[in-house]
Enzyme design. Sequence first.
Site, PDB file in Angstrom:
ATOM      1  N   ILE A  58       0.907  -1.152   0.000  1.00  0.00           N
ATOM      2  CA  ILE A  58       0.000   0.000   0.000  1.00  0.00           C
ATOM      3  C   ILE A  58       0.946   1.202   0.000  1.00  0.00           C
ATOM      4  CG2 ILE A  58      -1.778   1.299   1.221  1.00  0.00           C
ATOM      5  CD1 ILE A  58      -2.834  -1.326   2.353  1.00  0.00           C
ATOM      6  N   PRO A  59       1.134   1.831  -1.148  1.00  0.00           N
ATOM      7  CA  PRO A  59       2.271   2.731  -1.378  1.00  0.00           C
ATOM      8  C   PRO A  59       2.160   4.147  -0.816  1.00  0.00           C
ATOM      9  CG  PRO A  59       0.953   2.611  -3.351  1.00  0.00           C
ATOM     10  CD  PRO A  59       0.322   1.665  -2.358  1.00  0.00           C
ATOM     11  N   CYS A  60       2.123   4.268   0.498  1.00  0.00           N
ATOM     12  CA  CYS A  60       2.076   5.602   1.103  1.00  0.00           C
ATOM     13  C   CYS A  60       3.375   6.372   0.856  1.00  0.00           C
ATOM     14  CB  CYS A  60       1.745   5.521   2.586  1.00  0.00           C
ATOM     15  SG  CYS A  60       2.910   4.562   3.552  1.00  0.00           S
ATOM     16  N   HIS A  61       4.447   5.667   0.481  1.00  0.00           N
ATOM     17  CA  HIS A  61       5.709   6.344   0.170  1.00  0.00           C
ATOM     18  C   HIS A  61       5.584   7.224  -1.074  1.00  0.00           C
ATOM     19  CE1 HIS A  61       5.883   2.558  -2.131  1.00  0.00           C
ATOM     20  NE2 HIS A  61       6.581   3.241  -3.019  1.00  0.00           N
ATOM     21  N   ARG A  62       4.555   7.017  -1.873  1.00  0.00           N
ATOM     22  CA  ARG A  62       4.358   7.804  -3.097  1.00  0.00           C
ATOM     23  C   ARG A  62       3.669   9.141  -2.845  1.00  0.00           C
ATOM     24  NH1 ARG A  62       2.285   2.538  -6.384  1.00  0.00           N
ATOM     25  NH2 ARG A  62       4.306   1.482  -6.440  1.00  0.00           N
TER      26      ARG A  62
END
Length: 166
Positions: A124-128
């Site tokens: 779940i790409p919260c780093h984006r």
Amino acid sequence: MKRKTAITYFESPIGFLKIVGEDDVIKRISFVNGEERSTEGKLSMPMFRCIRQLEEYFEGKREVFDLPLAPEGTAFQKQVWQALEEIPFGITSTYAKQAKQLGDLKKIRAVGTANGKNPIAIVIPCHRVIGSDGSLTGYAGGLDKKEWLLKHERCLPGYNQLKLFG
């Protein structure tokens, strides 16, 4: 019926990841430091798939994850996390765009807080999600890991042409 929980660890280029599965879903992927790392319980097929897909991601062979996820959180947090999954590999978004996508720009802080509580790192790409000015802001795994992940996806502001989603 009692749920079957299993825990394993994956050594990534940016540190160890703890993977927690329950029955046939992935519940948590988190960065760990200094924690004892030993596998517990019987690993399910989705956990083996998770390890393989993480290997492929870090090898540059995978851009989309296909795993049964079951993160635990409030209804709003789950809504935010679901919106995160729509941000494509190699693209960044902002907290403001995420709040607007969810229908209320006033929820920008709540969106940031929900991102910070994302229990399934990388997949779940919260780093984006970055600041509106292109700055790297909070990441539960640490800004060094966020920077590494964005470079890996060739979307770090200033590292390559900034591509915004939404």
